[in-house]
Scaffold this motif. Sequence first.
Motif, PDB file in Angstrom:
ATOM      1  N   UNK A  65      71.931  20.906  34.793  1.00 57.56           N
ATOM      2  CA  UNK A  65      71.642  22.282  34.955  1.00 57.56           C
ATOM      3  C   UNK A  65      70.212  21.904  35.190  1.00 57.56           C
ATOM      4  N   UNK A  66      69.935  22.632  36.341  1.00 58.28           N
ATOM      5  CA  UNK A  66      68.541  22.360  36.275  1.00 58.28           C
ATOM      6  C   UNK A  66      67.450  23.467  36.558  1.00 58.28           C
ATOM      7  N   UNK A  67      66.322  24.072  37.353  1.00 58.80           N
ATOM      8  CA  UNK A  67      65.863  24.981  37.523  1.00 58.80           C
ATOM      9  C   UNK A  67      66.214  25.575  39.028  1.00 58.80           C
ATOM     10  N   UNK A  68      66.362  24.055  39.716  1.00 58.24           N
ATOM     11  CA  UNK A  68      66.774  24.681  41.188  1.00 58.24           C
ATOM     12  C   UNK A  68      68.181  24.629  40.711  1.00 58.24           C
ATOM     13  N   UNK A  69      68.473  23.687  40.414  1.00 64.40           N
ATOM     14  CA  UNK A  69      70.264  24.466  40.484  1.00 64.40           C
ATOM     15  C   UNK A  69      70.202  25.805  39.779  1.00 64.40           C
ATOM     16  N   UNK A  70      69.838  26.758  38.661  1.00 62.60           N
ATOM     17  CA  UNK A  70      69.901  28.297  39.281  1.00 62.60           C
ATOM     18  C   UNK A  70      69.693  28.849  40.134  1.00 62.60           C
TER      19      UNK A  70
END
Length: 298
Positions: A244-249
């Motif tokens: 998970x990463x902020x960009x993936x969200x």
Amino acid sequence: MTSLIESTAGPADAADVADRPAAAKATWDAFRRNPLGILAMVLLALLIVVALVAPLLASYPRGHGTAILRPPSAAHWFGTDNLGRDVFAEVVYGTRSSMLVAAGATVLAIVIGVTVAVCSAYFRWVDGVMGVLVDLFLSLPVLPLMILVAALVGPSLQTIVLVLAFFSWPEVSRVVRSQALAVVRLPYVDAARLATGSPLWIIRKHLLPAVAPVIAVSVVLTASRAVLSAAGLAFLGLGDPNSWSWGRILFEAQQSGAMQEAWWTTLFPSLAILALVVAATLLSIAYNDARDPRTRKD
């Protein structure tokens, strides 16, 4: 980033080098009187703590749940996404991934950039070759090349770290070199050359300590830039699909169409990115002001 780093106090002279402990204490005394600097430092420390203790804050988001696209509530502080996963847990584990990417890319970029910078400043024959190479890198369109390399190599955490470091070190090298060039011309460096024939000793004992403040600012700003770039790559679908990463969200919210109807799926990861970038910028500005005797408050 370049203009902010270059706004640091001028090159150290012999007296400043001799009085470095007192100067460090004066810098800290001035820094702690800056409320924005302290707030930025606390915010960055909080993000690091969240990344370290992520398993204590939330369970790793995987699979799917029955509470689909639920708004923020007591059960789900940041709401849920289109598969019923808790957005708070996604942001928490995205913090860990983002900090890991920032740390890895920053360490590599700083090591390469500082090594090239001090060698170019001390060895004039190296400066011609490396100067052309750095200018070439800085003239390239970074974002399209980052997208191209990430797409060709394949999305993974290691790929993102290497790509970000590869395109970040030239800017670090440029600003550190400009400071190091001024330092190598100072009298105490000439005296050190007469006292010892070891360039490595001079670089380690005199040159690196003199440019350390610029390196410190570069570390903070390179890390924030790495997080922002990593989020951009992940939003384009080039991030690591296994973490998970902020960009993936943001990417999954856009892909599922939830971005339009479920504001919470984009608000909280965007706030996390904004918080880190703003905190890093404010911390750098506060540190620069604290180091500059002209801006210190008595």
